[in-house]
Write a protein that holds these residues in place. Structure first.
Motif, PDB file in Angstrom:
ATOM      1  N   LYS A  14       8.067  11.239   7.026  1.00  0.00           N
ATOM      2  CA  LYS A  14       9.115  11.497   6.051  1.00  0.00           C
ATOM      3  C   LYS A  14       9.840  10.202   5.684  1.00  0.00           C
ATOM      4  CE  LYS A  14      12.723  14.849   5.022  1.00  0.00           C
ATOM      5  NZ  LYS A  14      13.481  16.006   5.518  1.00  0.00           N
ATOM      6  N   SER A  15      10.103   9.377   6.689  1.00  0.00           N
ATOM      7  CA  SER A  15      10.746   8.083   6.432  1.00  0.00           C
ATOM      8  C   SER A  15       9.870   7.207   5.540  1.00  0.00           C
ATOM      9  CB  SER A  15      11.024   7.361   7.755  1.00  0.00           C
ATOM     10  OG  SER A  15      11.919   8.090   8.558  1.00  0.00           O
ATOM     11  N   LEU A  16       8.569   7.200   5.803  1.00  0.00           N
ATOM     12  CA  LEU A  16       7.637   6.380   5.024  1.00  0.00           C
ATOM     13  C   LEU A  16       7.580   6.841   3.568  1.00  0.00           C
ATOM     14  CD1 LEU A  16       5.476   4.123   5.086  1.00  0.00           C
ATOM     15  CD2 LEU A  16       3.797   5.885   5.658  1.00  0.00           C
ATOM     16  N   LEU A  17       7.455   8.150   3.365  1.00  0.00           N
ATOM     17  CA  LEU A  17       7.387   8.678   2.011  1.00  0.00           C
ATOM     18  C   LEU A  17       8.687   8.428   1.250  1.00  0.00           C
ATOM     19  CD1 LEU A  17       5.580  12.076   2.725  1.00  0.00           C
ATOM     20  CD2 LEU A  17       4.609  10.053   1.632  1.00  0.00           C
ATOM     21  N   HIS A  18       9.808   8.567   1.938  1.00  0.00           N
ATOM     22  CA  HIS A  18      11.099   8.304   1.292  1.00  0.00           C
ATOM     23  C   HIS A  18      11.183   6.843   0.843  1.00  0.00           C
ATOM     24  CE1 HIS A  18      15.410   8.285   0.494  1.00  0.00           C
ATOM     25  NE2 HIS A  18      15.467   7.183   1.212  1.00  0.00           N
ATOM     26  N   ALA A  19      10.734   5.941   1.695  1.00  0.00           N
ATOM     27  CA  ALA A  19      10.809   4.514   1.365  1.00  0.00           C
ATOM     28  C   ALA A  19       9.986   4.199   0.113  1.00  0.00           C
ATOM     29  CB  ALA A  19      10.331   3.683   2.548  1.00  0.00           C
ATOM     30  N   PHE A  20       8.764   4.718   0.032  1.00  0.00           N
ATOM     31  CA  PHE A  20       7.927   4.440  -1.133  1.00  0.00           C
ATOM     32  C   PHE A  20       8.418   5.177  -2.382  1.00  0.00           C
ATOM     33  CE2 PHE A  20       4.720   2.724   1.808  1.00  0.00           C
ATOM     34  CZ  PHE A  20       4.277   1.642   1.061  1.00  0.00           C
ATOM     35  N   GLU A  41      15.432   0.384  12.494  1.00  0.00           N
ATOM     36  CA  GLU A  41      15.521   1.016  11.179  1.00  0.00           C
ATOM     37  C   GLU A  41      16.958   1.440  10.881  1.00  0.00           C
ATOM     38  OE1 GLU A  41      12.729   4.172  10.834  1.00  0.00           O
ATOM     39  OE2 GLU A  41      10.980   2.921  11.280  1.00  0.00           O
ATOM     40  N   MET A  42      17.621   1.985  11.892  1.00  0.00           N
ATOM     41  CA  MET A  42      19.010   2.392  11.698  1.00  0.00           C
ATOM     42  C   MET A  42      19.889   1.186  11.377  1.00  0.00           C
ATOM     43  SD  MET A  42      21.695   4.104  14.366  1.00  0.00           S
ATOM     44  CE  MET A  42      21.085   5.771  14.277  1.00  0.00           C
ATOM     45  N   ALA A  43      19.687   0.077  12.100  1.00  0.00           N
ATOM     46  CA  ALA A  43      20.483  -1.127  11.864  1.00  0.00           C
ATOM     47  C   ALA A  43      20.281  -1.624  10.434  1.00  0.00           C
ATOM     48  CB  ALA A  43      20.100  -2.209  12.868  1.00  0.00           C
ATOM     49  N   GLU A  77      10.419  -3.060   2.270  1.00  0.00           N
ATOM     50  CA  GLU A  77      11.141  -3.686   3.365  1.00  0.00           C
ATOM     51  C   GLU A  77      10.181  -4.012   4.510  1.00  0.00           C
ATOM     52  OE1 GLU A  77      14.156  -4.602   3.255  1.00  0.00           O
ATOM     53  OE2 GLU A  77      14.805  -3.612   1.415  1.00  0.00           O
ATOM     54  N   LYS A  78      10.446  -5.133   5.171  1.00  0.00           N
ATOM     55  CA  LYS A  78       9.539  -5.588   6.228  1.00  0.00           C
ATOM     56  C   LYS A  78       9.449  -4.592   7.376  1.00  0.00           C
ATOM     57  CE  LYS A  78      10.246 -10.526   5.310  1.00  0.00           C
ATOM     58  NZ  LYS A  78      10.731 -11.813   5.862  1.00  0.00           N
ATOM     59  N   ASN A  79      10.600  -3.978   7.721  1.00  0.00           N
ATOM     60  CA  ASN A  79      10.576  -3.101   8.902  1.00  0.00           C
ATOM     61  C   ASN A  79       9.819  -1.798   8.668  1.00  0.00           C
ATOM     62  OD1 ASN A  79      12.363  -1.856   7.186  1.00  0.00           O
ATOM     63  ND2 ASN A  79      13.876  -1.376   8.754  1.00  0.00           N
ATOM     64  N   LEU A  80       9.357  -1.544   7.425  1.00  0.00           N
ATOM     65  CA  LEU A  80       8.568  -0.344   7.175  1.00  0.00           C
ATOM     66  C   LEU A  80       7.210  -0.421   7.871  1.00  0.00           C
ATOM     67  CD1 LEU A  80       8.922   2.297   5.607  1.00  0.00           C
ATOM     68  CD2 LEU A  80       7.671   1.259   3.713  1.00  0.00           C
ATOM     69  N   LEU A  81       6.749  -1.631   8.143  1.00  0.00           N
ATOM     70  CA  LEU A  81       5.491  -1.789   8.873  1.00  0.00           C
ATOM     71  C   LEU A  81       5.597  -1.179  10.264  1.00  0.00           C
ATOM     72  CD1 LEU A  81       2.629  -2.915   9.106  1.00  0.00           C
ATOM     73  CD2 LEU A  81       3.610  -5.111   9.787  1.00  0.00           C
ATOM     74  N   VAL A  82       6.781  -1.226  10.857  1.00  0.00           N
ATOM     75  CA  VAL A  82       7.000  -0.614  12.174  1.00  0.00           C
ATOM     76  C   VAL A  82       6.759   0.892  12.102  1.00  0.00           C
ATOM     77  CG1 VAL A  82       8.697  -0.201  13.998  1.00  0.00           C
ATOM     78  CG2 VAL A  82       8.634  -2.410  12.845  1.00  0.00           C
ATOM     79  N   THR A  83       7.223   1.502  11.016  1.00  0.00           N
ATOM     80  CA  THR A  83       7.014   2.942  10.836  1.00  0.00           C
ATOM     81  C   THR A  83       5.535   3.270  10.703  1.00  0.00           C
ATOM     82  OG1 THR A  83       9.156   3.094   9.706  1.00  0.00           O
ATOM     83  CG2 THR A  83       7.629   4.927   9.403  1.00  0.00           C
ATOM     84  N   ILE A  84       4.805   2.463   9.951  1.00  0.00           N
ATOM     85  CA  ILE A  84       3.362   2.683   9.782  1.00  0.00           C
ATOM     86  C   ILE A  84       2.642   2.550  11.119  1.00  0.00           C
ATOM     87  CG2 ILE A  84       1.271   1.700   8.748  1.00  0.00           C
ATOM     88  CD1 ILE A  84       2.955   1.054   6.279  1.00  0.00           C
ATOM     89  N   GLU A  85       2.999   1.549  11.891  1.00  0.00           N
ATOM     90  CA  GLU A  85       2.375   1.370  13.207  1.00  0.00           C
ATOM     91  C   GLU A  85       2.693   2.539  14.125  1.00  0.00           C
ATOM     92  OE1 GLU A  85       3.929  -2.414  14.306  1.00  0.00           O
ATOM     93  OE2 GLU A  85       2.247  -3.530  13.425  1.00  0.00           O
TER      94      GLU A  85
END
Length: 564
Positions: free
Chosen positions: A340-346, A535-537, A306-314
Motif C-alpha cells: 500500500k505504501s509503494l502504490l501510494h508513493a507511485f 519512512e516515518m522520519a 524518493e530514495k527510501n522507497l527502495l527500502v519498501t521494495i526490498e
C-alpha cells in the motif's frame, strides 16, 4: 490464465495427447501408485473413514503450487483426512513440460511442481497419492479416452468407485474441464472456489464447536470426545488457506500495477530500446517485477521517486520470498502494508492508465480482510499476539496514506521477552498516534489562518519534538543492530525508554532488554522496525518542511535549525 488457456488448447488439439506409457523421466522411474494397498484395505469403507480426495490438475500444480503445499499439510473438519490425488496424465504432462517440450513459458513453473511431487513420494507422504500406470490404463464404463481432459476426469471417477464414502473433488482452473466434471457427477472447483469452500468448512466447524461448549450438556465421556476432536483439527488450517488466498490476490493486483509502472518508466527512460535493457523479460511474476525495480532503481526509479522507497521494495521482496516458504500472519501483514505504501508513493507521479487506483483499492480491501481474520478463523498459538489492540492501533496516516508499523510478536517466545517487546510497541504506537494528530492539525488549513494559530503552533513545535525522538530511536536501533554493538548501546535504548515511557511500565533491566534483542526473531523485527521508522522520519520531515516558511514567518522557529 495464460498457462490454463495454452494447456487447454494443447489438450483439445491433441498436441499433448500422451499415450498411457511410462516415458523416461524424473517421476516415471518410480512406482507412484500409493493408493493400491489403501484401496484393498479399505474395500469396506464406512462412515468413520471419510476422506476428502482432491484430484489436482496440471494447471493448479503449476500456477498455485503454494496453495497445493498448504493443502498437503491441512486437515479439514468433518473429514478423517485430506488427500491429494495426482493423475498419471498430469505426471506425464509435467514431465514433458519440465524439459521445455510443451507450452511457452511453462518450464519454470513445471520444474518446482515436479520436485514437489517427487519429494512427497520419496518421503512416503501419506497425504499425496498418485494414480498408477495400471489404474490409468484400465477402461471405465467401456469408454475410450478422447484427450487428456478425459483422462483426468476418468481418474476422478475411478477414485469415486474406490472410495464411495469419501468426497472426490476435482480442482482445476480449466472451466471446460469443470463443466465435464459436473456433467459426469464429479464435484469440480477452481482454485479460488476450493479455497473459499475449505475456509467456510473450517469457520463453520469452529462456530459449531463453540456452540457445543456453550450448551455445556452431555456426559463426561462426550465432553472428552469433543475435546479430543478439537485437538485433532488444527486451528490454523483455515487461517493458512485464507492467508494464501490473500497473498495470491495481492500478487495479481500488485503485479498488474508494477507491470504498468515498469513498462511506462522504462519506455520513458530508454525509448524503443527498453526491452533490450530490461533485467527480466516478460511474462513477469511479482518476484520478477521486484527484481527489475531493484536492478533498475539507480538508473530509472531512483531519479523520479524518493530514495527510501527502495527500502519498501526490498521489504516486499523479502517477505514475499518468506511467504512462499512459510505463510504466517505477520509476513502477510507486512506485505500488504508495504504494498500500500509503494502504490501510494507511485500514485503521486501518475495513475498509470488507471491501474494504480484499482490496485490500491484492492490492497486496501485485503488489509481490511486481514484485520477481520481473528473474527473468522481462530489463530494457532504460533499466531498469538501480545496485545490485539496494540496490533490494530499501530497505524499512522499521512496525506491519506496508511503507513506500516512495528509487528506484534507472533512467534511463541518466553513471556518475559513478550513483555519487553510490548514496551517497544507502546513507544511506536504512541509515536503513531501523536504524529497522526499533528498531521491532521497541520493539514486542516494549508493557509494557517490566524484563528487557529495557537493550536497550529503547538502542532508544529510538537512535530519537532517527535522528529528528535524518532532520530534518537533510529540511532539507538542502528547501534544495536551493528555487528560490534555492546552493552552501552543497549543501555542507551533502555534510558530512552525510561525517558519517554512511564517508569512503572519499564519493569525489566538492561540485561533483560539485551537478552531479548539478541534473539534472532526480535532482531529481525527490530530491523524491519528500523526501516519503517526511516519512512516515518522522512514523512515527518516532509510535513515539517511544507509549513516551515509560514512557521518561520510567524516566529515559531526561534531556536530551531532551518529545515532542508
Amino acid at each position: 490464465m495464460q498457462i490454463v488457456e495454452e494447456l487447454h488448447a494443447a489438450r483439445v488439439g491433441h498436441m499433448i495427447d500422451l499415450p498411457v506409457a511410462p516415458p523416461a523421466g524424473e517421476l516415471m522411474s518410480m512406482d507412484i501408485d500409493l493408493v493400491e494397498d489403501d484401496a484393498r484395505s479399505t474395500a469396506a469403507n464406512t462412515a468413520s473413514d471419510r476422506k476428502l480426495l482432491i484430484v489436482v490438475d496440471t494447471n493448479i500444480l503449476m500456477n498455485h503450487l503454494k496453495f497445493v503445499r498448504i493443502l498437503s499439510t491441512t486437515e479439514i473438519p468433518g473429514f478423517d483426512s485430506l488427500i491429494l490425488i495426482i493423475p498419471w496424465v498430469v505426471v506425464q504432462e509435467l514431465d514433458r513440460m519440465k524439459e521445455g517440450k510443451l507450452l511457452k513459458h511453462a518450464q519454470a513453473k513445471a520444474v518446482p511442481a515436479v520436485h514437489f511431487i517427487h519429494d512427497s513420494l520419496r518421503s512416503k507422504d501419506r497425504k499425496l497419492w498418485g494414480q498408477s500406470l495400471q489404474l490409468a490404463s484400465q477402461r471405465l464404463y467401456g469408454l475410450r479416452d478422447e484427450n487428456n481432459d478425459d483422462r483426468v476426469l476418468k481418474c476422478c471417477l475411478q477414485y469415486q468407485e474406490l472410495f464411495p464414502c469419501s468426497l472426490v473433488t476435482l480442482c482445476t482452473d480449466d472451466r471446460n474441464l469443470r463443466n465435464k466434471g459436473l456433467i459426469s457427477g464429479v464435484k469440480s472447483l477452481s482454485k479460488e472456489e476450493l479455497s473459499a469452500e475449505l475456509l467456510s468448512l473450517s469457520q463453520n466447524a469452529e462456530v459449531c464447536h463453540q456452540l457445543l461448549i456453550a450448551k455445556q450438556q452431555g456426559s463426561a465421556a462426550e465432553a472428552t470426545l469433543l475435546e479430543k476432536s478439537s485437538e485433532k483439527e488444527p486451528a490454523a488450517s483455515g487461517l493458512s488457506i485464507l492467508l494464501e488466498s490473500i497473498v495470491s490476490d495481492l500478487e495479481k493486483s500488485l503485479g498488474a500495477a508494477l507491470s504498468s509502472i515498469l513498462e511506462t518508466e522504462m519506455k520513458i527512460a530508454f525509448g524503443t530500446l527498453w526491452m533490450e535493457i530490461l533485467y527480466v523479460k516478460p511474462p513477469w511474476t511479482l518476484i520478477h517485477l521486484l527484481r527489475c525495480f531493484k536492478k533498475h532503481w539507480l538508473a530509472v526509479f531512483g531519479l523520479i521517486m524518493e530514495k527510501n522507497l527502495l527500502v519498501t521494495i526490498e521489504s516486499i521482496y523479502e517477505n514475499l520470498c518468506k511467504a512462499n516458504n512459510s505463510m504466517d500472519f505477520t509476513t502477510v501483514r507486512f506485505l500488504l502494508q508495504d504494498s500500500k505504501s509503494l502504490l501510494h508513493a507511485f500514485s503521486t507521479r501518475s495513475d498509470y492508465h488507471g491501474v494504480l487506483p484499482q490496485a490500491f483499492a484492492q490492497v486496501s480491501r485485503l488489509l481490511q480482510t486481514l484485520a477481520e481474520v481473528k473474527t473468522k478463523v481462530k489463530p494457532s498459538s504460533s499466531e498469538s499476539t501480545v496485545n490485539g489492540k496494540q496490533e490494530d492501533a499501530c497505524l499512522m496516516k499521512s496525506h491519506h496514506q496508511e503507513s506500516t508499523v512495528f509487528s506484534g510478536s507472533h512467534v511463541p517466545q518466553p513471556s518475559r521477552h513478550q513483555e519487553i517487546w510490548a514496551i517497544l510497541e507502546n513507544v511506536w504506537i504512541s509515536i503513531c498516534q501523536n504524529s497522526t494528530d499533528v498531521f491532521q492539525r497541520l493539514g486542516t488549513n494549508s493557509a494557517l489562518s490566524t484563528s487557529s494559530v495557537a493550536s497550529l503552533e503547538e502542532a508544529f513545535l510538537y512535530l519537532q519534538k517527535l522528529m528528535a525522538a524518532v532520530k534518537d530511536i533510529l540511532e539507538g536501533i542502528q547501534r544495536i543492530l551493528a555487528p560490534d554493538s555492546n552493552y552501552q548501546d543497549v543501555e542507551t535504548l533502555f534510558n530512552f525508554l525510561i525517558k519517554y515511557e512511564v517508569n512503572k511500565n519499564v519493569r525489566f533491566t538492561v540485561e533483560e532488554l539485551r537478552d531479548c534483542l539478541s534473539q534472532t526473531e526480535y532482531r529481525e523485527k527490530l530491523a524491519i522496525g528500523h526501516r519503517q521508522l526511516l519512512e516515518m522520519a522522512h514523512t515527518m520531515q516532509q510535513c515539517s518542511a511544507s509549513v516551515y516558511m509560514e512557521a518561520r514567518h510567524r516566529g515559531w522557529c526561534e531556536g530551531l535549525r532551518a529545515q532542508p
